[in-house]
Design a protein around this motif. Structure first.
Motif, PDB file in Angstrom:
ATOM      1  N   GLY A  72       0.920  -1.350  -0.040  1.00 37.95           N
ATOM      2  CA  GLY A  72       0.082   0.058  -0.067  1.00 37.95           C
ATOM      3  C   GLY A  72       0.963   1.306  -0.026  1.00 37.95           C
ATOM      4  N   SER A  73       0.249   2.512   0.211  1.00 33.37           N
ATOM      5  CA  SER A  73       0.889   3.609   0.164  1.00 33.37           C
ATOM      6  C   SER A  73       0.158   4.698   1.362  1.00 33.37           C
ATOM      7  N   GLY A  74       1.194   5.527   1.626  1.00 32.31           N
ATOM      8  CA  GLY A  74       0.743   6.409   2.764  1.00 32.31           C
ATOM      9  C   GLY A  74       2.021   7.488   3.171  1.00 32.31           C
ATOM     10  N   GLU A 130      -3.143   6.023   2.389  1.00 30.15           N
ATOM     11  CA  GLU A 130      -3.835   6.514   1.199  1.00 30.15           C
ATOM     12  C   GLU A 130      -5.413   5.718   1.365  1.00 30.15           C
ATOM     13  N   LYS A 131      -6.265   6.550   0.241  1.00 33.41           N
ATOM     14  CA  LYS A 131      -7.603   5.992   0.525  1.00 33.41           C
ATOM     15  C   LYS A 131      -7.774   4.587   0.070  1.00 33.41           C
ATOM     16  N   ASP A 132      -6.724   4.144  -0.893  1.00 38.13           N
ATOM     17  CA  ASP A 132      -7.035   2.779  -1.110  1.00 38.13           C
ATOM     18  C   ASP A 132      -6.050   1.778  -0.363  1.00 38.13           C
ATOM     19  N   SER A 133      -5.535   2.105   0.718  1.00 38.09           N
ATOM     20  CA  SER A 133      -4.538   1.348   1.593  1.00 38.09           C
ATOM     21  C   SER A 133      -5.156   1.358   2.720  1.00 38.09           C
ATOM     22  N   LEU A 134      -4.327   0.510   3.623  1.00 42.92           N
ATOM     23  CA  LEU A 134      -4.391   0.409   5.049  1.00 42.92           C
ATOM     24  C   LEU A 134      -3.260   0.380   5.911  1.00 42.92           C
ATOM     25  N   GLY A 171     -23.434 -12.546  -6.370  1.00 44.65           N
ATOM     26  CA  GLY A 171     -21.955 -13.102  -6.143  1.00 44.65           C
ATOM     27  C   GLY A 171     -20.966 -11.862  -5.652  1.00 44.65           C
ATOM     28  N   VAL A 172     -20.173 -12.017  -4.667  1.00 48.05           N
ATOM     29  CA  VAL A 172     -19.215 -11.224  -4.456  1.00 48.05           C
ATOM     30  C   VAL A 172     -17.791 -11.546  -4.300  1.00 48.05           C
ATOM     31  N   THR A 173     -16.949 -10.685  -5.092  1.00 49.69           N
ATOM     32  CA  THR A 173     -15.608 -11.289  -5.017  1.00 49.69           C
ATOM     33  C   THR A 173     -14.544 -10.147  -4.335  1.00 49.69           C
ATOM     34  N   ALA A 174     -13.824 -10.816  -3.445  1.00 51.11           N
ATOM     35  CA  ALA A 174     -12.962  -9.825  -2.809  1.00 51.11           C
ATOM     36  C   ALA A 174     -11.679 -10.160  -3.261  1.00 51.11           C
ATOM     37  N   GLN A 175     -10.918  -8.775  -3.370  1.00 50.52           N
ATOM     38  CA  GLN A 175      -9.353  -9.010  -3.657  1.00 50.52           C
ATOM     39  C   GLN A 175      -8.550  -8.147  -2.548  1.00 50.52           C
ATOM     40  N   GLY A 176      -7.635  -8.559  -1.844  1.00 50.55           N
ATOM     41  CA  GLY A 176      -6.990  -8.018  -1.102  1.00 50.55           C
ATOM     42  C   GLY A 176      -5.462  -8.790  -0.791  1.00 50.55           C
ATOM     43  N   PRO A 177      -4.713  -8.161  -0.012  1.00 50.82           N
ATOM     44  CA  PRO A 177      -3.414  -8.742   0.404  1.00 50.82           C
ATOM     45  C   PRO A 177      -3.404 -10.160   1.148  1.00 50.82           C
ATOM     46  N   GLY A 178      -4.590 -10.220   1.994  1.00 55.61           N
ATOM     47  CA  GLY A 178      -4.916 -11.331   2.647  1.00 55.61           C
ATOM     48  C   GLY A 178      -6.470 -11.637   2.928  1.00 55.61           C
ATOM     49  N   LEU A 179      -7.001 -12.344   3.969  1.00 56.01           N
ATOM     50  CA  LEU A 179      -8.151 -12.622   4.312  1.00 56.01           C
ATOM     51  C   LEU A 179      -8.922 -11.297   4.219  1.00 56.01           C
ATOM     52  N   CYS A 180     -10.056 -10.978   3.536  1.00 50.22           N
ATOM     53  CA  CYS A 180     -10.982  -9.880   3.711  1.00 50.22           C
ATOM     54  C   CYS A 180     -12.001 -10.125   4.331  1.00 50.22           C
ATOM     55  N   PRO A 181     -12.594  -9.098   5.321  1.00 46.27           N
ATOM     56  CA  PRO A 181     -13.728  -9.244   5.850  1.00 46.27           C
ATOM     57  C   PRO A 181     -14.885  -9.400   4.896  1.00 46.27           C
ATOM     58  N   ALA A 182     -15.799  -9.723   5.503  1.00 50.83           N
ATOM     59  CA  ALA A 182     -17.251 -10.051   4.775  1.00 50.83           C
ATOM     60  C   ALA A 182     -17.771  -8.580   4.469  1.00 50.83           C
ATOM     61  N   PRO A 183     -18.429  -8.394   3.514  1.00 47.51           N
ATOM     62  CA  PRO A 183     -18.781  -7.002   3.332  1.00 47.51           C
ATOM     63  C   PRO A 183     -20.103  -6.896   3.765  1.00 47.51           C
ATOM     64  N   ASP A 184     -20.393  -5.436   4.164  1.00 46.83           N
ATOM     65  CA  ASP A 184     -21.575  -5.145   4.744  1.00 46.83           C
ATOM     66  C   ASP A 184     -22.859  -5.262   3.629  1.00 46.83           C
ATOM     67  N   VAL A 185     -24.038  -5.829   3.834  1.00 51.06           N
ATOM     68  CA  VAL A 185     -24.879  -5.812   2.907  1.00 51.06           C
ATOM     69  C   VAL A 185     -25.991  -4.861   3.031  1.00 51.06           C
ATOM     70  N   ILE A 195       4.029   0.050   7.948  1.00 50.32           N
ATOM     71  CA  ILE A 195       3.552  -0.940   7.034  1.00 50.32           C
ATOM     72  C   ILE A 195       2.337  -0.538   6.363  1.00 50.32           C
ATOM     73  N   PHE A 196       2.178  -0.266   5.157  1.00 51.14           N
ATOM     74  CA  PHE A 196       0.706   0.196   4.562  1.00 51.14           C
ATOM     75  C   PHE A 196       0.684  -1.122   3.590  1.00 51.14           C
ATOM     76  N   GLU A 197      -0.610  -1.525   3.593  1.00 44.29           N
ATOM     77  CA  GLU A 197      -0.940  -2.552   2.359  1.00 44.29           C
ATOM     78  C   GLU A 197      -2.079  -1.947   1.844  1.00 44.29           C
ATOM     79  N   LYS A 198      -2.678  -2.781   0.502  1.00 48.45           N
ATOM     80  CA  LYS A 198      -3.671  -2.356  -0.255  1.00 48.45           C
ATOM     81  C   LYS A 198      -4.732  -3.030   0.677  1.00 48.45           C
ATOM     82  N   GLY A 199      -5.810  -2.122   0.566  1.00 51.66           N
ATOM     83  CA  GLY A 199      -7.173  -2.489   0.927  1.00 51.66           C
ATOM     84  C   GLY A 199      -7.845  -3.305   0.202  1.00 51.66           C
ATOM     85  N   CYS A 200      -8.887  -3.972   0.838  1.00 50.82           N
ATOM     86  CA  CYS A 200      -9.714  -5.071  -0.039  1.00 50.82           C
ATOM     87  C   CYS A 200     -10.769  -4.199  -0.876  1.00 50.82           C
ATOM     88  N   THR A 201     -10.780  -4.821  -1.763  1.00 53.51           N
ATOM     89  CA  THR A 201     -11.900  -4.252  -3.080  1.00 53.51           C
ATOM     90  C   THR A 201     -12.853  -5.447  -3.276  1.00 53.51           C
TER      91      THR A 201
END
Length: 334
Positions: free
Chosen positions: A220-222, A254-258, A311-325, A285-291
């Motif tokens: 990620g970035s920051g 940054e907005k796309d990072s954690l 169907g929801v597909t998650a992409q991220g550096p590791g395990l991504c939390p379930a999205p809020d519905v 340490i900055f990592e990309k957030g989940c999309t």
């Protein structure tokens, strides 16, 4: 008779009868700390000496004055900590001497002894500038003196001129003799024309700066910024600070990072605070957030309604939390 009550000083500076005689002021980004070393309760007639009790009473105030972000700090008091004729310090002033080296003062200036002396005590210059009047004190070969003693003259009337250059972290001191006498108590001096520059020394305003190095890692970035302001990483990731300074670091993704946390001299994800006792390294340490990608992106239903599988597909550096519905009326078109 006994020592005076310093009435003239109190009248001139509006100091109440029981008010403290120590004070400080700032000029040209230099702090001047003036301490009160003569204790009227420890006097030989009208000549007050130092005392441990008086030095200790001013030590908390002194430490507060030394813990600053100025470009340099000069300390000034009447009695010298180091003096020709003895090999060790004045033990009553040890609390001040300890703080001088803990915080790394730029220089120390004293008088009392009627001659000129200069010491270099672990990188800090100490000046005794008592050669403006009074019976001179001898400086003779074979007299005991401290290991740190570097230069001295007696029977020379003069003054010390100090020029500061904060931008380049240095100062220059010149001891200038304007007249001389033949014996310690001669009252008729012989003028030097022109005056003699007898001693010149250049020294750092901050004896040793400590280096803080910040690094970033991860996908990620920051940015990381410091207080006091010096670090602004990405652009500036290395800065130097005074010894003992406390530096606080704040990481902003940054907005796309954690921001995942600190490494090195800090841990966790809160603000990082370090004390510059030495060189310090801190990592962030900055990592990309989940999309999340949703399929189908939209759906048209008949008036009778129906059911839709999403169907929801998650992409991220590791395990991504379930999205809020969240029900969104704009997603369904009647």
């Amino acid at each position: 008779g006994p020592p005076t009550a310093a009435d003239e000083y109190r009248w001139a500076f509006d100091v109440p009868p029981q008010g403290s005689l120590n004070h400080s002021f700032d000029c040209s980004n230099i702090r001047f700390v003036v301490l009160n070393s003569p204790d009227p309760n420890n006097a030989n007639g009208d000549d007050p000496h130092t005392s441990l009790a008086l030095a200790e009473s001013q030590a908390p105030w002194l430490e507060d004055q030394l813990n600053n972000t100025m470009a340099g700090t000069f300390t000034i008091h009447h009695h010298p900590i180091w003096d020709y004729g003895r090999t060790t310090i004045d033990p009553h002033l040890r609390p001040w001497e300890t703080l001088y080296h803990l915080y790394g003062v730029s220089a120390n200036f004293a008088g009392h002894t009627h001659n000129y002396q200069r010491y270099d005590v672990r990188g800090i210059p100490y000046f005794v500038v008592g050669n403006a009047g009074g019976k001179f004190a001898d400086i003779m070969a074979g007299y005991p003196h401290a290991y740190w003693y570097e230069y001295g003259e007696t029977r020379q009337l003069g003054y010390l001129k100090v020029t500061v250059d904060p931008e380049n972290n240095r100062a220059t001191a010149e001891e200038i003799f304007v007249a001389s006498v033949n014996s310690d108590d001669t009252e008729t001096p012989t003028a030097h024309n022109p005056p003699i520059v007898a001693d010149t020394v250049t020294f750092p305003l901050v004896p040793k700066l400590r280096t803080l190095t910040v690094t970033r890692s991860g996908l990620g970035s920051g940015t990381i910024v410091s207080s006091p302001a010096a670090i602004d990483c990405g652009r500036t990731c290395v800065a130097r600070f005074k010894k003992i300074a406390t530096v606080t670091l704040t990481a902003t993704p940054e907005k796309d990072s954690l921001f995942k946390g600190w490494t090195g001299s800090c841990r966790g994800q809160e603000q990082c605070s370090v004390v510059m006792n030495g060189d310090v390294a801190v990592g962030a340490i900055f990592e990309k957030g989940c999309t999340y990608t949703m399929r189908p992106k939209s759906k048209t239903l008949t008036y009778r309604g129906g059911e839709v599988a999403i169907g929801v597909t998650a992409q991220g550096p590791g395990l991504c939390p379930a999205p809020d519905v969240v029900n969104h009326a704009g997603w369904i078109t009647p």
